[in-house]
Design a protein around this motif. Structure first.
Motif, short mmCIF file in Angstrom:
data_model
loop_
_atom_site.label_atom_id
_atom_site.label_comp_id
_atom_site.label_asym_id
_atom_site.label_seq_id
_atom_site.Cartn_x
_atom_site.Cartn_y
_atom_site.Cartn_z
N ARG A 109 0.84 -1.19 0.00
CA ARG A 109 0.00 0.00 0.00
C ARG A 109 0.88 1.24 0.00
O ARG A 109 1.95 1.27 0.60
CB ARG A 109 -0.91 0.02 1.23
CG ARG A 109 -1.87 -1.15 1.30
CD ARG A 109 -3.02 -1.01 0.31
NE ARG A 109 -3.82 -2.20 0.25
CZ ARG A 109 -4.84 -2.45 1.05
NH1 ARG A 109 -5.21 -1.60 1.96
NH2 ARG A 109 -5.51 -3.57 0.91
N ASP A 113 -2.08 6.97 1.61
CA ASP A 113 -3.38 6.58 1.07
C ASP A 113 -3.50 5.07 1.20
O ASP A 113 -3.01 4.32 0.36
CB ASP A 113 -3.53 7.00 -0.38
CG ASP A 113 -4.94 6.80 -0.92
OD1 ASP A 113 -5.73 6.05 -0.30
OD2 ASP A 113 -5.27 7.39 -1.96
N GLU A 114 -4.15 4.64 2.26
CA GLU A 114 -4.24 3.21 2.59
C GLU A 114 -4.97 2.38 1.53
O GLU A 114 -4.90 1.17 1.55
CB GLU A 114 -4.93 3.02 3.95
CG GLU A 114 -4.09 3.52 5.10
CD GLU A 114 -2.76 2.81 5.21
OE1 GLU A 114 -2.72 1.57 5.14
OE2 GLU A 114 -1.74 3.51 5.35
N ARG A 115 -5.67 3.03 0.60
CA ARG A 115 -6.41 2.27 -0.41
C ARG A 115 -5.58 2.02 -1.67
O ARG A 115 -5.79 1.04 -2.36
CB ARG A 115 -7.69 3.00 -0.77
CG ARG A 115 -8.65 3.04 0.40
CD ARG A 115 -9.89 3.86 0.21
NE ARG A 115 -10.13 4.29 -1.15
CZ ARG A 115 -11.32 4.53 -1.65
NH1 ARG A 115 -12.38 4.38 -0.90
NH2 ARG A 115 -11.47 4.94 -2.88
N LYS A 116 -4.64 2.88 -1.99
CA LYS A 116 -3.83 2.73 -3.20
C LYS A 116 -2.62 1.87 -2.93
O LYS A 116 -2.10 1.84 -1.82
CB LYS A 116 -3.37 4.10 -3.71
CG LYS A 116 -4.48 4.92 -4.30
CD LYS A 116 -3.94 6.20 -4.90
CE LYS A 116 -5.09 6.99 -5.50
NZ LYS A 116 -4.60 8.24 -6.11
N GLN A 134 -6.21 0.13 -6.55
CA GLN A 134 -6.90 0.81 -5.46
C GLN A 134 -7.91 -0.15 -4.87
O GLN A 134 -8.69 -0.76 -5.59
CB GLN A 134 -7.60 2.08 -5.95
CG GLN A 134 -8.25 2.84 -4.81
CD GLN A 134 -8.56 4.27 -5.18
OE1 GLN A 134 -7.96 4.83 -6.08
NE2 GLN A 134 -9.49 4.87 -4.49
#
Length: 159
Positions: A109, A113-116, A134
């Motif tokens: 990760r 930005d923990e989602r990307k 993502q």
């Protein structure tokens, strides 16, 4: 003065020099086959505090990954499928077959930005893959992957 045989001295030196080592068995292509960490490992290394409860709660989860062709080079190969093991700590392991070769690697990760995330995999014959993705949840995500031969894919992770 006491004297010791050279064999006893060599065995003692070997035991002392390996006390903090971890042996990692090699799988196909020189990739680690697995790592065993004893439950008393932190104590053996002199660490007395236990990891946070949140770190102990999440177990790794294996997810399917499907890659759909996005250019002519990828269309020659067709749809691909592989697996991603989400370690639930911002890291993952991945593998897939591409043109008869097993590519294995990792996903990480992006900080901030923990989602990307980004993912990279490599095969023993030199083929490689780089992806950006993502996650919409810990078990679902999407992105793009580019291969060393110019193939480009859209990737879907999870259900």
């Amino acid at each position: 003065m006491k004297t010791y045989s050279p064999a006893i001295l060599a065995a003692a030196a070997a035991a002392l020099s390996l006390q903090a080592c971890v042996v990692v068995p090699q799988g196909t292509g020189g990739m680690p086959a697995g790592i065993y960490i004893p439950s008393d490992f932190p104590a053996a290394m002199g660490r007395t505090s236990a990891p946070p409860a949140a770190a102990q709660a999440a177990a790794p989860m294996s997810l399917g990954a499907r890659l759909y062709p996005a250019n002519e080079t990828a269309t020659e190969v067709g749809m691909l499928s592989g697996s991603v093991t989400n370690m639930m700590n911002g890291k993952g392991r991945l593998q897939l077959q591409y043109r008869g070769e097993l590519l294995a690697g990792e996903a990480t990760r992006v900080s901030g930005d923990e989602r990307k995330g980004i993912a990279s995999a490599y095969g023993p014959s030199g083929s490689f893959m780089s992806c950006e993705y993502q996650m919409s949840s810990p078990v679902r995500g999407a992105g793009t992957c580019n291969f060393s031969d110019g193939a480009r894919y859209q990737v879907h992770i999870g259900n």
